[in-house]
Design a protein around this motif. Structure first.
Motif, PDB file in Angstrom:
ATOM      1  N   LYS A 113       0.820  -1.221   0.000  1.00 38.09           N
ATOM      2  CA  LYS A 113       0.000   0.000   0.000  1.00 38.09           C
ATOM      3  C   LYS A 113       0.850   1.265   0.000  1.00 38.09           C
ATOM      4  N   LYS A 114       2.172   1.102   0.063  1.00 38.61           N
ATOM      5  CA  LYS A 114       3.115   2.233   0.103  1.00 38.61           C
ATOM      6  C   LYS A 114       2.772   3.188   1.246  1.00 38.61           C
ATOM      7  N   ARG A 115       2.679   2.593   2.457  1.00 42.99           N
ATOM      8  CA  ARG A 115       2.413   3.426   3.617  1.00 42.99           C
ATOM      9  C   ARG A 115       3.030   2.810   4.868  1.00 42.99           C
ATOM     10  N   PHE A 116       3.398   3.697   5.791  1.00 40.85           N
ATOM     11  CA  PHE A 116       3.787   3.297   7.131  1.00 40.85           C
ATOM     12  C   PHE A 116       2.511   3.346   7.951  1.00 40.85           C
ATOM     13  N   GLU A 117       2.297   2.348   8.811  1.00 43.42           N
ATOM     14  CA  GLU A 117       1.031   2.323   9.532  1.00 43.42           C
ATOM     15  C   GLU A 117       1.180   1.733  10.922  1.00 43.42           C
ATOM     16  N   ILE A 118       0.270   2.157  11.773  1.00 48.62           N
ATOM     17  CA  ILE A 118       0.079   1.507  13.063  1.00 48.62           C
ATOM     18  C   ILE A 118      -1.398   1.126  13.136  1.00 48.62           C
ATOM     19  N   GLU A 119      -1.672   0.046  13.838  1.00 41.64           N
ATOM     20  CA  GLU A 119      -3.046  -0.412  14.011  1.00 41.64           C
ATOM     21  C   GLU A 119      -3.405  -0.349  15.488  1.00 41.64           C
ATOM     22  N   VAL A 120      -4.541   0.272  15.765  1.00 42.98           N
ATOM     23  CA  VAL A 120      -5.026   0.412  17.138  1.00 42.98           C
ATOM     24  C   VAL A 120      -6.476  -0.067  17.160  1.00 42.98           C
ATOM     25  N   ASN A 121      -6.724  -1.162  17.847  1.00 45.02           N
ATOM     26  CA  ASN A 121      -8.087  -1.707  17.963  1.00 45.02           C
ATOM     27  C   ASN A 121      -8.776  -1.855  16.603  1.00 45.02           C
ATOM     28  N   GLY A 122      -8.032  -2.330  15.617  1.00 45.05           N
ATOM     29  CA  GLY A 122      -8.603  -2.560  14.297  1.00 45.05           C
ATOM     30  C   GLY A 122      -8.697  -1.332  13.406  1.00 45.05           C
ATOM     31  N   HIS A 123      -8.188  -0.189  13.885  1.00 42.73           N
ATOM     32  CA  HIS A 123      -8.206   1.062  13.114  1.00 42.73           C
ATOM     33  C   HIS A 123      -6.768   1.481  12.830  1.00 42.73           C
ATOM     34  N   PHE A 124      -6.582   2.233  11.739  1.00 44.41           N
ATOM     35  CA  PHE A 124      -5.234   2.559  11.291  1.00 44.41           C
ATOM     36  C   PHE A 124      -4.954   4.054  11.296  1.00 44.41           C
ATOM     37  N   ALA A 125      -3.718   4.377  11.625  1.00 45.71           N
ATOM     38  CA  ALA A 125      -3.126   5.686  11.361  1.00 45.71           C
ATOM     39  C   ALA A 125      -1.964   5.378  10.428  1.00 45.71           C
ATOM     40  N   PHE A 126      -1.828   6.170   9.363  1.00 43.92           N
ATOM     41  CA  PHE A 126      -0.808   5.834   8.365  1.00 43.92           C
ATOM     42  C   PHE A 126      -0.269   7.063   7.655  1.00 43.92           C
ATOM     43  N   ILE A 127       0.887   6.857   7.020  1.00 45.61           N
ATOM     44  CA  ILE A 127       1.532   7.883   6.201  1.00 45.61           C
ATOM     45  C   ILE A 127       1.866   7.257   4.854  1.00 45.61           C
ATOM     46  N   ASP A 128       1.347   7.857   3.798  1.00 47.62           N
ATOM     47  CA  ASP A 128       1.703   7.427   2.447  1.00 47.62           C
ATOM     48  C   ASP A 128       3.124   7.898   2.154  1.00 47.62           C
ATOM     49  N   TYR A 129       3.896   7.060   1.479  1.00 46.55           N
ATOM     50  CA  TYR A 129       5.285   7.413   1.192  1.00 46.55           C
ATOM     51  C   TYR A 129       5.682   7.007  -0.226  1.00 46.55           C
ATOM     52  N   ARG A 130       6.770   7.602  -0.667  1.00 48.67           N
ATOM     53  CA  ARG A 130       7.499   7.152  -1.858  1.00 48.67           C
ATOM     54  C   ARG A 130       8.954   7.030  -1.415  1.00 48.67           C
ATOM     55  N   GLU A 131       9.639   6.042  -1.973  1.00 46.04           N
ATOM     56  CA  GLU A 131      11.002   5.781  -1.512  1.00 46.04           C
ATOM     57  C   GLU A 131      11.970   5.705  -2.676  1.00 46.04           C
ATOM     58  N   GLY A 132      13.087   6.392  -2.495  1.00 52.37           N
ATOM     59  CA  GLY A 132      14.189   6.301  -3.434  1.00 52.37           C
ATOM     60  C   GLY A 132      15.350   5.596  -2.768  1.00 52.37           C
ATOM     61  N   ARG A 133      16.483   5.609  -3.428  1.00 56.18           N
ATOM     62  CA  ARG A 133      17.650   4.915  -2.884  1.00 56.18           C
ATOM     63  C   ARG A 133      18.106   5.527  -1.555  1.00 56.18           C
ATOM     64  N   ASP A 134      18.112   6.864  -1.482  1.00 54.42           N
ATOM     65  CA  ASP A 134      18.632   7.545  -0.297  1.00 54.42           C
ATOM     66  C   ASP A 134      17.587   8.350   0.465  1.00 54.42           C
ATOM     67  N   GLN A 135      16.385   8.445  -0.080  1.00 55.48           N
ATOM     68  CA  GLN A 135      15.378   9.326   0.500  1.00 55.48           C
ATOM     69  C   GLN A 135      14.038   8.621   0.649  1.00 55.48           C
ATOM     70  N   ILE A 136      13.276   9.119   1.615  1.00 51.58           N
ATOM     71  CA  ILE A 136      11.872   8.735   1.757  1.00 51.58           C
ATOM     72  C   ILE A 136      11.061  10.020   1.738  1.00 51.58           C
TER      73      ILE A 136
END
Length: 105
Positions: free
Chosen positions: A16-39
């Motif tokens: 999904k191209k995202r960093f996420e945490i799950e809390v009681n079945g619900h999500f908080a997330f950050i969409d990302y794109r990643e290169g060799r040296d950068q996010i």
């Protein structure tokens, strides 16, 4: 970060191209794109059920730690992440100096 999120694991959901945490079945997330040296962090969101809980701030902080631990540079295009770094200037250390708004942090 609020103590209740300290033991909540960060997941790098590559499909999904995202960093996420799950809390009681619900999500908080950050969409990302990643290169060799950068996010690039693009957009932060939390399910409505997590509004006001601090989950969005927790996923940001955990993601910043991940970026630092993986020796990447950050491009904080997400307004929420940008504001978080302004409020916590110690995180400017991982922002790529070439980021166009670097001097505004």
């Amino acid at each position: 970060m609020k103590p209740e999120f300290e033991n909540t694991p960060l997941v790098k959901n590559e499909s999904k191209k995202r960093f996420e945490i799950e809390v009681n079945g619900h999500f908080a997330f950050i969409d990302y794109r990643e290169g060799r040296d950068q996010i690039i962090l693009v957009h932060t969101e939390a399910n409505p059920e997590l509004a006001g809980t601090g989950a969005a701030a927790a996923v940001v902080e955990k993601t910043l730690h991940f970026i630092e631990e993986n020796a990447k540079k950050l491009l904080p295009y997400c307004p929420y992440v940008f504001a978080y770094i302004k409020k916590h200037p110690e995180w400017k250390r991982i922002v790529d100096e070439k980021f166009e708004r670097y001097d505004q942090l």
